[in-house]
Design an enzyme around this catalytic site. Sequence first.
Site, short mmCIF file in Angstrom:
data_model
loop_
_atom_site.label_atom_id
_atom_site.label_comp_id
_atom_site.label_asym_id
_atom_site.label_seq_id
_atom_site.Cartn_x
_atom_site.Cartn_y
_atom_site.Cartn_z
N ASP A 11 -4.28 19.94 -33.20
CA ASP A 11 -5.69 20.26 -33.01
C ASP A 11 -5.72 21.66 -32.39
OD1 ASP A 11 -8.24 20.64 -32.04
OD2 ASP A 11 -8.35 18.74 -30.95
N ASP A 53 -8.01 17.45 -36.37
CA ASP A 53 -6.58 17.76 -36.47
C ASP A 53 -6.21 18.29 -37.85
OD1 ASP A 53 -5.79 16.72 -33.85
OD2 ASP A 53 -6.50 14.83 -34.70
N GLY A 103 12.31 27.12 -31.64
CA GLY A 103 12.66 26.66 -32.98
C GLY A 103 12.35 25.22 -33.27
N TYR A 238 -4.38 15.32 -18.80
CA TYR A 238 -5.05 15.02 -20.05
C TYR A 238 -5.48 16.31 -20.74
CZ TYR A 238 -8.15 13.25 -23.59
OH TYR A 238 -8.73 12.98 -24.79
N LYS A 241 -6.27 13.77 -26.98
CA LYS A 241 -5.49 12.60 -27.38
C LYS A 241 -4.37 13.02 -28.33
CE LYS A 241 -5.29 8.50 -26.00
NZ LYS A 241 -5.03 8.34 -24.57
N GLN A 251 7.36 1.29 -51.84
CA GLN A 251 7.83 0.75 -53.13
C GLN A 251 9.35 0.54 -53.14
OE1 GLN A 251 4.08 0.27 -54.92
NE2 GLN A 251 6.02 -0.45 -55.63
MG MG Z 1 -7.84 15.18 -32.62
MG MG Z 2 -9.92 17.74 -30.10
#
Ligand code: MG
Ligand code: MG
Length: 394
Positions: A11, A53, A103, A238, A241, A251
């Site tokens: 994001d 995102d 890297g 925080y 998320k 398969q």
């Molecule tokens: Mg997000």
């Molecule tokens: Mg966001």
Amino acid sequence: MRVTMSVIKADVGSIGGHTKPSSAMMARAHDRIASAVKDGTLIDGMATYTGDDIALLMSHTHGEGAAKVHDFAWDTFKSITEIAAKEGNYGAGQDLLVDAPSGNVKGAGPAVVEIEMDRDAAHRPAEAFLVFAGDKCAPGAYNLPLYLSFCDPMHNGGLLLSPVLHKGFTFTVIDMDHKSRDSDRVIELNVPEQVWDLATLLRDPDRFAIEKIHSRAHPEEQAVSVAATRLHNVAGKYTGKDDPVALLRVQAIFPAPEEVVEPWATIHQIVTGDCRGSHNMPIMPVAINTAVTGPYCLPLVTCLGFSMDKEGRFTHDYVDFFGNPAWDQVRLDIQKKALEFRRQGFFGVTMASQAELSYTGLAETMEALDSSFGLRTDMAAQTGVVSSDAKDPD
Ligand code: MG
Ligand code: MG
């Protein structure tokens, strides 16, 4: 030919809140991928978004954790961040948590899944795979759907019908509370023998997440890779998320797509995430390139299906599994369940667990209140209860 499929997502900014990346940001992602394919860094690639995102889907021959690919992804997100900042978009560069990763972007903010495979393997003439992307949720969001698809015949009859699936799978589970730059804390469990041990760990999705699943019939073949790093462990607070991606090969020696998407329709799983990453609501399967606009940022998940040719190319076409009318009723049911939860507001189970909330402002308030608590010791005087010794005999 050894081909690695890498999905790296971040994001790095969105329009009008936590909704979706802007058109200019996506255009930059598409351009960067096109030039990387042209100059030979990648065999093939594409960029998509799920909520706010951006996911870079890339095939190449450099192996897992290759600096060439990770640096390309990092530089791409940096370049997109410049556009986001210029446009005044929310959270520009949000997931780029360190200045210059050496890297490898794993642990630097972006979510990473990679699987290396042999495209010439005789037992796998066709290579079908799915890319899941979740927004407003944490890596543990994949625990229950994957558990049900790979362990429970009630959700995947293929476990009984296919002799190869019947041999079971090896799960690698990571302890996301282990905060170390030098090591990961992981455990391998074989199903079906250890299925209840696996369930014991997976039922705590804030702490434990499925990281990998391998076939036991073909132990060299990896079925699943989940991005299982926690942003709050990287940042120490925080910062948004985790919004994990997952790569699933399907398969033949692995479950079929219809078997792995089934739990997303039937269980309407409550996950931690949503508004401020601090609430619990059900996660909704949606079409690729869907913005988050619902009340309290209902968690979203997308699922694209691809076929890879012998040269590692896969973008010639794709199937959008959740962008189909088959999922309309599921979405309505999930929205209904979400609104039921919202009626309870911040109270009890509708807000995230105490462990998750320890990265929010709630912890500061609790700390301040904590010093105002006092101990009451004269219980008899407070309650009016008379001790049994003082009672009048009958
Ligand atoms: Mg997000
Ligand atoms: Mg966001």
